[in-house]
Scaffold this motif. Structure first.
Motif, PDB file in Angstrom:
ATOM      1  N   MET A   1       1.166  -1.237   0.043  1.00 43.19           N
ATOM      2  CA  MET A   1       0.094  -0.015   0.007  1.00 43.19           C
ATOM      3  C   MET A   1       0.599   1.639   0.283  1.00 43.19           C
ATOM      4  SD  MET A   1      -3.519  -0.563   1.683  1.00 43.19           S
ATOM      5  CE  MET A   1      -4.319  -2.302   1.122  1.00 43.19           C
ATOM      6  N   ARG A   2       0.542   2.330  -0.911  1.00 41.23           N
ATOM      7  CA  ARG A   2       1.569   3.295  -0.692  1.00 41.23           C
ATOM      8  C   ARG A   2       0.701   4.431   0.120  1.00 41.23           C
ATOM      9  NH1 ARG A   2      -1.820   2.180  -4.846  1.00 41.23           N
ATOM     10  NH2 ARG A   2      -2.529   4.338  -5.435  1.00 41.23           N
ATOM     11  N   LEU A   3       1.821   5.183   0.601  1.00 42.56           N
ATOM     12  CA  LEU A   3       1.491   5.997   1.847  1.00 42.56           C
ATOM     13  C   LEU A   3       1.793   7.282   1.673  1.00 42.56           C
ATOM     14  CD1 LEU A   3      -0.038   6.606   5.239  1.00 42.56           C
ATOM     15  CD2 LEU A   3       2.230   6.789   6.136  1.00 42.56           C
ATOM     16  N   ILE A   4       0.358   8.694   1.555  1.00 44.56           N
ATOM     17  CA  ILE A   4       0.311  10.127   1.232  1.00 44.56           C
ATOM     18  C   ILE A   4       0.620  10.650   3.296  1.00 44.56           C
ATOM     19  CG2 ILE A   4       0.047  11.748   0.414  1.00 44.56           C
ATOM     20  CD1 ILE A   4      -0.993  10.326  -2.070  1.00 44.56           C
TER      21      ILE A   4
ATOM     22  N   ALA B   1       1.967  -7.065  17.933  1.00 44.28           N
ATOM     23  CA  ALA B   1       3.017  -7.249  17.248  1.00 44.28           C
ATOM     24  C   ALA B   1       3.994  -6.571  17.966  1.00 44.28           C
ATOM     25  CB  ALA B   1       2.966  -7.535  15.963  1.00 44.28           C
ATOM     26  N   GLY B   2       3.727  -4.879  18.203  1.00 40.43           N
ATOM     27  CA  GLY B   2       4.262  -4.412  18.588  1.00 40.43           C
ATOM     28  C   GLY B   2       4.298  -3.567  20.468  1.00 40.43           C
ATOM     29  N   ILE B   3       2.783  -4.230  20.915  1.00 44.82           N
ATOM     30  CA  ILE B   3       3.412  -4.008  22.953  1.00 44.82           C
ATOM     31  C   ILE B   3       3.681  -5.339  23.095  1.00 44.82           C
ATOM     32  CG2 ILE B   3       1.816  -2.134  22.752  1.00 44.82           C
ATOM     33  CD1 ILE B   3      -0.023  -3.163  23.351  1.00 44.82           C
ATOM     34  N   GLY B   4       3.230  -6.326  22.484  1.00 55.75           N
ATOM     35  CA  GLY B   4       3.141  -7.912  22.478  1.00 55.75           C
ATOM     36  C   GLY B   4       2.128  -8.396  24.205  1.00 55.75           C
TER      37      GLY B   4
ATOM     38  N   GLY C   1       5.349   4.865  11.466  1.00 56.51           N
ATOM     39  CA  GLY C   1       6.999   3.506  11.722  1.00 56.51           C
ATOM     40  C   GLY C   1       5.441   3.278  11.633  1.00 56.51           C
ATOM     41  N   THR C   2       4.730   3.097  12.720  1.00 54.11           N
ATOM     42  CA  THR C   2       3.418   2.131  12.924  1.00 54.11           C
ATOM     43  C   THR C   2       2.074   2.273  12.085  1.00 54.11           C
ATOM     44  OG1 THR C   2       4.035   3.187  15.713  1.00 54.11           O
ATOM     45  CG2 THR C   2       1.246   2.151  14.863  1.00 54.11           C
ATOM     46  N   ALA C   3       2.112   3.325  11.259  1.00 57.33           N
ATOM     47  CA  ALA C   3       1.202   3.766  10.206  1.00 57.33           C
ATOM     48  C   ALA C   3       1.666   2.148   9.156  1.00 57.33           C
ATOM     49  CB  ALA C   3       1.039   4.912   9.650  1.00 57.33           C
ATOM     50  N   ARG C   4       3.209   2.006   8.583  1.00 59.53           N
ATOM     51  CA  ARG C   4       3.511   1.682   7.412  1.00 59.53           C
ATOM     52  C   ARG C   4       3.451  -0.691   8.208  1.00 59.53           C
ATOM     53  NH1 ARG C   4       5.307   4.390   3.423  1.00 59.53           N
ATOM     54  NH2 ARG C   4       6.521   6.515   3.839  1.00 59.53           N
ATOM     55  N   ASP C   5       3.712  -0.224   9.247  1.00 63.21           N
ATOM     56  CA  ASP C   5       3.776  -1.594   9.536  1.00 63.21           C
ATOM     57  C   ASP C   5       1.973  -1.763   9.640  1.00 63.21           C
ATOM     58  OD1 ASP C   5       5.638  -1.718  10.692  1.00 63.21           O
ATOM     59  OD2 ASP C   5       5.456  -1.708  13.233  1.00 63.21           O
ATOM     60  N   LEU C   6       0.926  -1.390  10.127  1.00 67.62           N
ATOM     61  CA  LEU C   6      -0.323  -1.670   9.916  1.00 67.62           C
ATOM     62  C   LEU C   6      -0.381  -1.516   7.537  1.00 67.62           C
ATOM     63  CD1 LEU C   6      -3.448  -1.766  10.355  1.00 67.62           C
ATOM     64  CD2 LEU C   6      -3.389   0.974  10.292  1.00 67.62           C
TER      65      LEU C   6
ATOM     66  N   GLU D   1       0.723  -2.932   5.897  1.00 65.49           N
ATOM     67  CA  GLU D   1       2.067  -4.078   5.511  1.00 65.49           C
ATOM     68  C   GLU D   1       1.097  -5.004   6.064  1.00 65.49           C
ATOM     69  OE1 GLU D   1       6.216  -6.008   6.438  1.00 65.49           O
ATOM     70  OE2 GLU D   1       6.386  -4.051   5.945  1.00 65.49           O
ATOM     71  N   ARG D   2       0.198  -5.529   7.303  1.00 64.97           N
ATOM     72  CA  ARG D   2      -0.489  -6.267   7.470  1.00 64.97           C
ATOM     73  C   ARG D   2      -1.683  -5.533   7.255  1.00 64.97           C
ATOM     74  NH1 ARG D   2       1.063  -9.498  12.084  1.00 64.97           N
ATOM     75  NH2 ARG D   2       3.036  -8.354  12.630  1.00 64.97           N
ATOM     76  N   MET D   3      -2.132  -4.575   6.186  1.00 70.04           N
ATOM     77  CA  MET D   3      -3.655  -4.553   5.599  1.00 70.04           C
ATOM     78  C   MET D   3      -3.033  -5.470   4.281  1.00 70.04           C
ATOM     79  SD  MET D   3      -5.683  -3.658   7.835  1.00 70.04           S
ATOM     80  CE  MET D   3      -7.004  -3.621   6.112  1.00 70.04           C
ATOM     81  N   GLU D   4      -2.075  -4.901   3.668  1.00 69.62           N
ATOM     82  CA  GLU D   4      -2.518  -5.173   2.207  1.00 69.62           C
ATOM     83  C   GLU D   4      -2.107  -7.252   2.492  1.00 69.62           C
ATOM     84  OE1 GLU D   4       1.034  -3.288  -0.012  1.00 69.62           O
ATOM     85  OE2 GLU D   4       0.332  -5.033  -1.391  1.00 69.62           O
ATOM     86  N   SER D   5      -1.256  -7.660   3.444  1.00 66.94           N
ATOM     87  CA  SER D   5      -1.447  -9.374   3.385  1.00 66.94           C
ATOM     88  C   SER D   5      -2.900  -9.900   3.101  1.00 66.94           C
ATOM     89  CB  SER D   5      -0.466  -9.435   4.221  1.00 66.94           C
ATOM     90  OG  SER D   5      -1.168 -10.688   5.405  1.00 66.94           O
ATOM     91  N   LEU D   6      -3.610  -9.407   4.614  1.00 69.45           N
ATOM     92  CA  LEU D   6      -4.817  -9.361   4.574  1.00 69.45           C
ATOM     93  C   LEU D   6      -5.938  -9.754   3.676  1.00 69.45           C
ATOM     94  CD1 LEU D   6      -4.852  -8.197   8.578  1.00 69.45           C
ATOM     95  CD2 LEU D   6      -5.916 -10.534   7.882  1.00 69.45           C
TER      96      LEU D   6
END
Ligand code: BTN
Length: 245
Positions: A1-4, A86-89, A162-167, A169-174
């Motif tokens: 996903m692209r982010l602006i 994944a971030g806070i365990g 960084g949190t947005a990009r992690d999210l 990435e997960r959304m892309e996979s789901l």
């Protein structure tokens, strides 16, 4: 996903919608560091102190029936819960339909808005508000008892981008899984994180048992006399048990 990333916007939901109407392909997410007129579900506003929380909206163009569109809201709540965990365990749970909870307190909300054209989905905007670095004093007093943030749950600041990009990435996979196999897996996956399975809840003064969610994401509740009801609307008239720790 692209982010602006925008410095400021009234609502990322509206920015994403305008881009989608002008033909933007799916997979773009618009984020605002300062969202000044955030919208929540059922006509509520969404308060987000400048520079502290995640406010983003992504454009999807799924080949699904309009009735399946709400499942994308459930999908986003799963993606947010996985990212948080994944971030806070710590375990992140879900409250029907789309809220994400940590320690029984709301940490994120999702606003899915579909646009239809001749009974077909033209696009869906998935808005995600995740409390990242906010303190309790950043929230209106009446919400302070029932909300939390990543910072409040683990006591340190988080990198917003960084949190947005992690999210994403997960959304892309789901979402990739939806494109390959359809929506069938979403209710099952959602149910593994459901905070209120078998809970007793109250609706218009009557008590029910929460039984599960249907294939289209509708909530199934059973009355004490054994009657099943399917609820497709938002959570406004339901009173759930308090799970705060
Ligand atoms: C809820 O009420 O639980 C849903 C809140 C959704 C808030 C997000 S923040 C990014 C996007 N832009 C908005 O105006 N609302 C959504």
């Amino acid at each position: 996903m692209r982010l602006i990333i925008h410095q400021e916007a009234e609502s990322t939901q509206d920015l994403a919608r305008e881009l989608a109407i002008r033909g933007e392909p799916e997979g773009l997410a618009i984020m605002a560091l300062n969202q000044t007129k955030g919208r929540g579900t059922t006509g509520h506003s969404w308060v987000s102190p400048p520079g502290k929380n995640l406010a983003l909206s992504m454009i999807l163009r799924p080949r699904l029936a309009p009735e399946e569109a709400p499942l994308l809201g459930l999908l986003a709540s799963i993606g947010v819960a996985e990212t948080i965990e994944a971030g806070i365990g710590r375990r992140a749970q879900l409250k029907w339909p789309n809220d994400v909870l940590v320690d029984g307190r709301k940490i994120a909300g999702i606003l899915p808005e579909a646009s239809l054209n001749n009974r077909e989905i033209s696009f869906v905007i998935i808005g995600i508000g995740l409390n990242v670095n906010s303190e309790l004093s950043d929230f209106p007093p009446d919400l302070r008892d029932s909300v939390t943030s990543l910072r409040l749950s683990v006591g340190r600041d988080w990198d917003l981008e960084g949190t947005a990009r992690d999210l994403l990435e997960r959304m892309e996979s789901l979402y990739g899984r939806v494109k390959r196999e359809g929506c069938g897996f979403i209710p099952q996956l959602w149910a593994t994180r459901w905070a209120h399975g078998d809970a007793r809840l109250c609706r218009n003064g009557v008590t029910y048992t929460a039984e599960g969610i249907d294939a289209d994401g509708a909530l199934l509740i059973r009355s004490d006399s054994g009657e099943m009801h399917r609820l497709t609307s938002g959570p406004s008239e339901l009173v759930w048990p308090d799970l705060r720790k």
